[in-house]
Design a protein around this motif. Structure first.
Motif, PDB file in Angstrom:
ATOM      1  N   LEU A 146       0.939  -1.093   0.082  1.00 49.35           N
ATOM      2  CA  LEU A 146       0.091   0.116   0.019  1.00 49.35           C
ATOM      3  C   LEU A 146       0.837   1.350   0.048  1.00 49.35           C
ATOM      4  CD1 LEU A 146      -2.730  -0.919   2.627  1.00 49.35           C
ATOM      5  CD2 LEU A 146      -2.850  -0.972   0.047  1.00 49.35           C
ATOM      6  N   ASP A 147       0.420   2.264  -0.939  1.00 48.54           N
ATOM      7  CA  ASP A 147       1.476   3.324  -0.947  1.00 48.54           C
ATOM      8  C   ASP A 147       0.981   4.435  -0.184  1.00 48.54           C
ATOM      9  OD1 ASP A 147       3.141   2.795  -3.516  1.00 48.54           O
ATOM     10  OD2 ASP A 147       1.310   2.316  -4.276  1.00 48.54           O
ATOM     11  N   ARG A 148      -0.457   4.286   0.231  1.00 47.68           N
ATOM     12  CA  ARG A 148      -1.337   5.282   1.054  1.00 47.68           C
ATOM     13  C   ARG A 148      -2.152   4.830   1.921  1.00 47.68           C
ATOM     14  NH1 ARG A 148       0.557  10.656   0.962  1.00 47.68           N
ATOM     15  NH2 ARG A 148      -0.805  12.258   1.819  1.00 47.68           N
ATOM     16  N   ILE A 149      -2.667   5.241   3.120  1.00 46.75           N
ATOM     17  CA  ILE A 149      -3.550   4.752   3.642  1.00 46.75           C
ATOM     18  C   ILE A 149      -4.754   6.115   3.985  1.00 46.75           C
ATOM     19  CG2 ILE A 149      -4.696   3.500   5.751  1.00 46.75           C
ATOM     20  CD1 ILE A 149      -2.146   2.150   5.705  1.00 46.75           C
ATOM     21  N   VAL A 150      -5.971   6.030   3.754  1.00 49.24           N
ATOM     22  CA  VAL A 150      -6.851   6.802   4.117  1.00 49.24           C
ATOM     23  C   VAL A 150      -7.969   6.137   5.007  1.00 49.24           C
ATOM     24  CG1 VAL A 150      -8.334   6.445   1.827  1.00 49.24           C
ATOM     25  CG2 VAL A 150      -8.800   8.613   3.154  1.00 49.24           C
ATOM     26  N   VAL A 151      -8.133   7.112   6.138  1.00 51.88           N
ATOM     27  CA  VAL A 151      -9.076   6.489   7.244  1.00 51.88           C
ATOM     28  C   VAL A 151     -10.273   7.381   7.216  1.00 51.88           C
ATOM     29  CG1 VAL A 151      -9.528   6.422   9.718  1.00 51.88           C
ATOM     30  CG2 VAL A 151      -7.220   5.703   8.616  1.00 51.88           C
ATOM     31  N   VAL A 152     -11.736   6.662   7.224  1.00 48.70           N
ATOM     32  CA  VAL A 152     -12.728   7.811   7.180  1.00 48.70           C
ATOM     33  C   VAL A 152     -13.022   7.395   8.759  1.00 48.70           C
ATOM     34  CG1 VAL A 152     -15.283   7.777   6.633  1.00 48.70           C
ATOM     35  CG2 VAL A 152     -13.390   6.699   5.000  1.00 48.70           C
ATOM     36  N   ASP A 153     -13.049   8.592   9.403  1.00 47.86           N
ATOM     37  CA  ASP A 153     -13.201   8.866  10.744  1.00 47.86           C
ATOM     38  C   ASP A 153     -14.505   9.440  11.357  1.00 47.86           C
ATOM     39  OD1 ASP A 153     -12.088   8.761  13.748  1.00 47.86           O
ATOM     40  OD2 ASP A 153     -11.985  10.968  13.342  1.00 47.86           O
ATOM     41  N   VAL A 154     -15.179   9.031  12.245  1.00 48.67           N
ATOM     42  CA  VAL A 154     -16.374   9.524  12.986  1.00 48.67           C
ATOM     43  C   VAL A 154     -16.378   9.356  14.464  1.00 48.67           C
ATOM     44  CG1 VAL A 154     -17.904   9.299  10.685  1.00 48.67           C
ATOM     45  CG2 VAL A 154     -17.645   7.492  12.608  1.00 48.67           C
ATOM     46  N   PRO A 155     -16.622  10.205  15.350  1.00 48.97           N
ATOM     47  CA  PRO A 155     -16.958   9.970  16.675  1.00 48.97           C
ATOM     48  C   PRO A 155     -17.693   8.695  17.052  1.00 48.97           C
ATOM     49  CG  PRO A 155     -17.515  12.324  16.077  1.00 48.97           C
ATOM     50  CD  PRO A 155     -17.475  11.599  14.783  1.00 48.97           C
ATOM     51  N   VAL A 156     -17.490   8.032  17.946  1.00 42.99           N
ATOM     52  CA  VAL A 156     -18.077   6.897  18.526  1.00 42.99           C
ATOM     53  C   VAL A 156     -19.452   6.995  18.473  1.00 42.99           C
ATOM     54  CG1 VAL A 156     -18.183   5.095  20.337  1.00 42.99           C
ATOM     55  CG2 VAL A 156     -15.885   6.001  19.505  1.00 42.99           C
ATOM     56  N   GLU A 157     -19.881   8.115  19.117  1.00 38.78           N
ATOM     57  CA  GLU A 157     -21.497   8.482  19.287  1.00 38.78           C
ATOM     58  C   GLU A 157     -22.098   8.372  17.701  1.00 38.78           C
ATOM     59  OE1 GLU A 157     -24.830   8.120  21.260  1.00 38.78           O
ATOM     60  OE2 GLU A 157     -22.853   8.065  22.036  1.00 38.78           O
ATOM     61  N   LEU A 158     -21.643   8.939  17.112  1.00 44.81           N
ATOM     62  CA  LEU A 158     -22.374   8.878  15.774  1.00 44.81           C
ATOM     63  C   LEU A 158     -22.313   7.614  15.112  1.00 44.81           C
ATOM     64  CD1 LEU A 158     -23.494  10.464  13.325  1.00 44.81           C
ATOM     65  CD2 LEU A 158     -21.456  11.064  12.385  1.00 44.81           C
ATOM     66  N   GLN A 159     -21.152   6.612  15.178  1.00 48.11           N
ATOM     67  CA  GLN A 159     -21.177   5.352  14.754  1.00 48.11           C
ATOM     68  C   GLN A 159     -22.423   4.638  15.594  1.00 48.11           C
ATOM     69  OE1 GLN A 159     -16.895   4.203  16.022  1.00 48.11           O
ATOM     70  NE2 GLN A 159     -17.297   2.866  14.379  1.00 48.11           N
ATOM     71  N   ARG A 160     -22.685   4.915  16.808  1.00 49.53           N
ATOM     72  CA  ARG A 160     -23.540   4.379  17.530  1.00 49.53           C
ATOM     73  C   ARG A 160     -24.946   4.548  17.105  1.00 49.53           C
ATOM     74  NH1 ARG A 160     -25.092   4.857  22.340  1.00 49.53           N
ATOM     75  NH2 ARG A 160     -25.364   2.852  23.122  1.00 49.53           N
ATOM     76  N   MET A 161     -25.235   6.065  16.819  1.00 48.60           N
ATOM     77  CA  MET A 161     -26.635   6.234  16.256  1.00 48.60           C
ATOM     78  C   MET A 161     -26.867   5.813  14.830  1.00 48.60           C
ATOM     79  SD  MET A 161     -26.184  10.467  17.309  1.00 48.60           S
ATOM     80  CE  MET A 161     -27.626  10.927  16.279  1.00 48.60           C
ATOM     81  N   ARG A 162     -25.894   5.731  13.938  1.00 52.93           N
ATOM     82  CA  ARG A 162     -26.065   5.082  12.710  1.00 52.93           C
ATOM     83  C   ARG A 162     -26.317   3.524  12.721  1.00 52.93           C
ATOM     84  NH1 ARG A 162     -20.894   8.051   9.346  1.00 52.93           N
ATOM     85  NH2 ARG A 162     -21.863  10.118   9.102  1.00 52.93           N
ATOM     86  N   LEU A 163     -25.618   3.111  13.705  1.00 55.49           N
ATOM     87  CA  LEU A 163     -25.969   1.566  13.700  1.00 55.49           C
ATOM     88  C   LEU A 163     -27.167   1.366  14.207  1.00 55.49           C
ATOM     89  CD1 LEU A 163     -22.533   0.205  14.966  1.00 55.49           C
ATOM     90  CD2 LEU A 163     -23.597  -0.852  12.749  1.00 55.49           C
ATOM     91  N   LEU A 164     -27.696   1.981  15.176  1.00 54.01           N
ATOM     92  CA  LEU A 164     -29.042   1.772  15.782  1.00 54.01           C
ATOM     93  C   LEU A 164     -30.211   2.029  14.738  1.00 54.01           C
ATOM     94  CD1 LEU A 164     -28.387   3.587  19.338  1.00 54.01           C
ATOM     95  CD2 LEU A 164     -29.020   0.974  18.958  1.00 54.01           C
ATOM     96  N   ALA A 165     -29.687   3.067  14.135  1.00 56.55           N
ATOM     97  CA  ALA A 165     -30.862   3.452  13.015  1.00 56.55           C
ATOM     98  C   ALA A 165     -30.736   2.414  11.608  1.00 56.55           C
ATOM     99  CB  ALA A 165     -30.632   5.086  12.631  1.00 56.55           C
ATOM    100  N   ARG A 166     -29.470   2.100  11.398  1.00 61.86           N
ATOM    101  CA  ARG A 166     -29.382   1.123  10.096  1.00 61.86           C
ATOM    102  C   ARG A 166     -29.852  -0.248  10.297  1.00 61.86           C
ATOM    103  NH1 ARG A 166     -23.200   0.126   8.168  1.00 61.86           N
ATOM    104  NH2 ARG A 166     -23.669  -1.659   9.739  1.00 61.86           N
TER     105      ARG A 166
END
Length: 206
Positions: free
Chosen positions: A131-151
């Motif tokens: 891998l020449d480069r790495i990109v990370v998609v970052d969100v706060p944990v609370e937003l992860q929780r909200m999205r998972l609960l809704a999804r």
């Protein structure tokens, strides 16, 4: 002709961070996309050597009646059993890495994006040195929780367990060359994809 020096960008992020949405946007802009989740299914398809090794180790009860791998059964077998999980990873992970690498190196595109959800957990650059480069998609944990609960419509305890089973934000950010903070709109994600596409095209050309 395929490039043998394809510029490869690893893309990762926590669950419900929006990494698939970013990967799809980069693909739509002309990048070749290799998806570790899809490859992981291909390497354990009926007739593949990995499936034979899995059944030799775990037994035929991890197979469905049609010969496909029973993923739910296998998950139960390795849950909270580190030795069994490592045995499974020893069978599948080298094959997944090899298939991803081969797919990228045989592609014809300005650059390749390799979507690897568990890149930080799997050793980062030490296991993916190409891998020449790495990109990370970052969100706060609370937003992860909200999205998972809704999804997914699951309970909060399961959501917390799923998040805790992954690397934390600091561990993912530690391997990042580029970070996309995905707390805004899809339009914001389009802007980020445009920026990264220009960046990676330039780096690949150089």
């Amino acid at each position: 002709m395929p490039r043998q020096d394809m510029y490869c960008v690893g893309l990762t992020g926590g669950i419900a961070s929006g990494k698939s949405a970013l990967a799809d946007r980069l693909h739509a802009r002309g990048a070749f996309l290799a998806d570790a989740d899809l490859v992981a299914r291909e390497v354990v398809a009926p007739g593949q050597p990995a499936l034979a090794e899995i059944t030799a180790h775990f037994g035929n009860d991890v197979l469905q009646a049609d010969g496909q791998l029973d993923r739910a059964m296998l998950r139960r077998r390795i849950f909270a059993n580190l030795d069994q999980r490592k045995a499974l990873e020893a069978i599948t992970h080298p094959r997944i890495r090899r298939a991803l690498h081969d797919a990228c190196m045989s592609a014809t595109a300005p650059y390749a994006v390799v979507a690897i959800p568990l890149l930080a957990e799997g050793g980062g650059r030490s296991t993916y040195p190409w891998l020449d480069r790495i990109v990370v998609v970052d969100v706060p944990v609370e937003l992860q929780r909200m999205r998972l609960l809704a999804r997914d419509g699951i309970d909060a305890a399961l959501v917390d367990g799923m998040i805790a089973a992954q690397a934390n934000r600091a561990q993912r950010l530690a391997i990042a060359d580029d970070v996309v903070t995905n707390t805004g709109t899809l339009g914001d994600l389009d802007v980020a994809a445009d920026r990264l596409d220009r960046l990676y095209r330039g780096l690949a050309a150089a």
